[in-house]
Design an enzyme around this catalytic site. Structure first.
Site, PDB file in Angstrom:
ATOM      1  N   GLY A  44       0.733  -1.287   0.029  1.00  0.00           N
ATOM      2  CA  GLY A  44       0.153  -0.070  -0.038  1.00  0.00           C
ATOM      3  C   GLY A  44       0.834   1.240   0.035  1.00  0.00           C
ATOM      4  O   GLY A  44       0.835   2.004   0.799  1.00  0.00           O
ATOM      5  N   SER A  57      -4.014   0.922  13.950  1.00  0.00           N
ATOM      6  CA  SER A  57      -5.034   2.028  14.021  1.00  0.00           C
ATOM      7  C   SER A  57      -5.441   2.249  15.588  1.00  0.00           C
ATOM      8  O   SER A  57      -5.702   1.372  16.174  1.00  0.00           O
ATOM      9  CB  SER A  57      -6.182   1.762  13.111  1.00  0.00           C
ATOM     10  OG  SER A  57      -7.266   2.821  13.508  1.00  0.00           O
ATOM     11  N   ILE A  77      -5.233  10.947  10.874  1.00  0.00           N
ATOM     12  CA  ILE A  77      -4.035  11.555   9.924  1.00  0.00           C
ATOM     13  C   ILE A  77      -4.602  12.041   8.583  1.00  0.00           C
ATOM     14  O   ILE A  77      -5.500  11.805   7.953  1.00  0.00           O
ATOM     15  CB  ILE A  77      -3.031  10.186   9.525  1.00  0.00           C
ATOM     16  CG1 ILE A  77      -2.417   9.541  10.813  1.00  0.00           C
ATOM     17  CG2 ILE A  77      -1.823  11.021   8.729  1.00  0.00           C
ATOM     18  CD1 ILE A  77      -1.708  10.512  11.890  1.00  0.00           C
ATOM     19  N   TYR A  92     -13.103  -2.984  10.518  1.00  0.00           N
ATOM     20  CA  TYR A  92     -11.920  -2.538  10.514  1.00  0.00           C
ATOM     21  C   TYR A  92     -11.179  -2.461  11.663  1.00  0.00           C
ATOM     22  O   TYR A  92      -9.846  -2.951  11.991  1.00  0.00           O
ATOM     23  CB  TYR A  92     -11.715  -0.984  10.064  1.00  0.00           C
ATOM     24  CG  TYR A  92     -10.673  -0.236   9.801  1.00  0.00           C
ATOM     25  CD1 TYR A  92      -9.835  -0.584   8.633  1.00  0.00           C
ATOM     26  CD2 TYR A  92     -10.232   0.640  10.723  1.00  0.00           C
ATOM     27  CE1 TYR A  92      -8.544   0.222   8.403  1.00  0.00           C
ATOM     28  CE2 TYR A  92      -9.012   1.518  10.512  1.00  0.00           C
ATOM     29  CZ  TYR A  92      -8.300   1.188   9.500  1.00  0.00           C
ATOM     30  OH  TYR A  92      -7.170   1.856   9.203  1.00  0.00           O
ATOM     31  N   SER A 128       1.564   3.757  -2.539  1.00  0.00           N
ATOM     32  CA  SER A 128       1.478   4.799  -3.269  1.00  0.00           C
ATOM     33  C   SER A 128       1.067   5.975  -2.831  1.00  0.00           C
ATOM     34  O   SER A 128       1.079   7.120  -3.431  1.00  0.00           O
ATOM     35  CB  SER A 128       0.677   4.220  -4.587  1.00  0.00           C
ATOM     36  OG  SER A 128      -0.601   3.914  -3.998  1.00  0.00           O
TER      37      SER A 128
END
Length: 240
Positions: free
Chosen positions: A10, A128, A173, A140, A12
């Site tokens: 992940g 997280s 963030i 999540y 990019s």
């Protein structure tokens, strides 16, 4: 300083991209995996792979192993699908769990033999703040909590191999993904900021700084830990 080679999933955008930039700026070689790779400014090599697909993930990892000697790994790729508990369906739940956990396990398994053979390695799992509780994040938060469990278990298994395993749990963030759901001045942004004692959002480079340290020589006696990069939200927070 020794030049090391690190793999980031992940890579990019957002936190993954910031980690890649800081590692490259520190003199390391960076290889990233992402779904889309139209980025001529990536500070290393960026490989296209669908990390939600097991066969694609394994094929990409095997190809990279044949070309690089990896010293470390950042398991950063993730997927979030906000749903209230009464709306969670098993198809979405399984998809979130798969994208957050399967690539982390497969990438770790792929790189471990080489790191073990050389007696040095670093694994950083991006978890997280949501593991401490947040509305509409059943899937999540469960996946990110599992990454912390991965971190602790793997750290114990690898404690005498020269390989450390740690996690970072970012708070809110300011990434493009965050801004997509919480524009500047929105009530969503205000709610997140209100939960942070520092009174602001974090920046991707602040998470990257923590990751770069945990991937470094200087972190050699730290393993199995979860570092909250959250402006104090994990110690003094209201529900957001």
């Amino acid at each position: 300083m020794l030049e090391r080679t690190f793999l980031i999933t992940g890579a990019s955008k957002g936190i993954g991209r910031a980690i890649a930039e800081q590692l490259a700026a520190s003199g390391h070689q960076v290889v990233g995996i992402a779904r889309r790779v139209e980025d001529s400014h990536f500070p290393g090599e960026l490989i296209a792979a669908d990390l939600s697909d097991t066969d694609s993930t394994i094929q990409a990892l095997e190809g990279l192993k044949a070309r690089y000697t990896f010293d470390g790994l950042v398991n950063n790729v993730g997927l979030v699908k906000p749903q209230g508990v009464v709306d969670v369906d098993l198809t979405s739940f399984d998809e979130v769990m798969k994208v957050n956990l399967h690539p982390a396990l497969l990438a770790t398994q792929a790189l471990l033999p080489g790191m073990s053979e050389r007696g040095w390695g670093r694994i950083v799992n991006i978890s997280s703040l949501t593991v401490l509780g947040i509305r509409q994040r059943t899937s999540y938060a469960a996946a990110k909590a599992a990454l912390i469990s991965f971190t602790r278990g793997w750290a114990l298994e690898l404690a005498q191999t020269g390989i450390t395993v740690n996690a970072i749990a970012p708070g809110p963030i300011e990434t493009d993904l965050f801004r997509g759901g919480n524009p500047e001045g929105s009530s969503g942004e205000a709610a997140y900021i209100a939960a942070v004692p520092m009174g602001r959002l974090g920046k991707p480079h602040e998470v990257a700084a923590a990751a770069t340290f945990l991937l470094s020589e200087q972190s050699s006696f730290i393993t199995g830990q979860t570092l909250y990069v959250d402006g104090g939200a994990s110690i003094g927070r209201s529900a957001f």
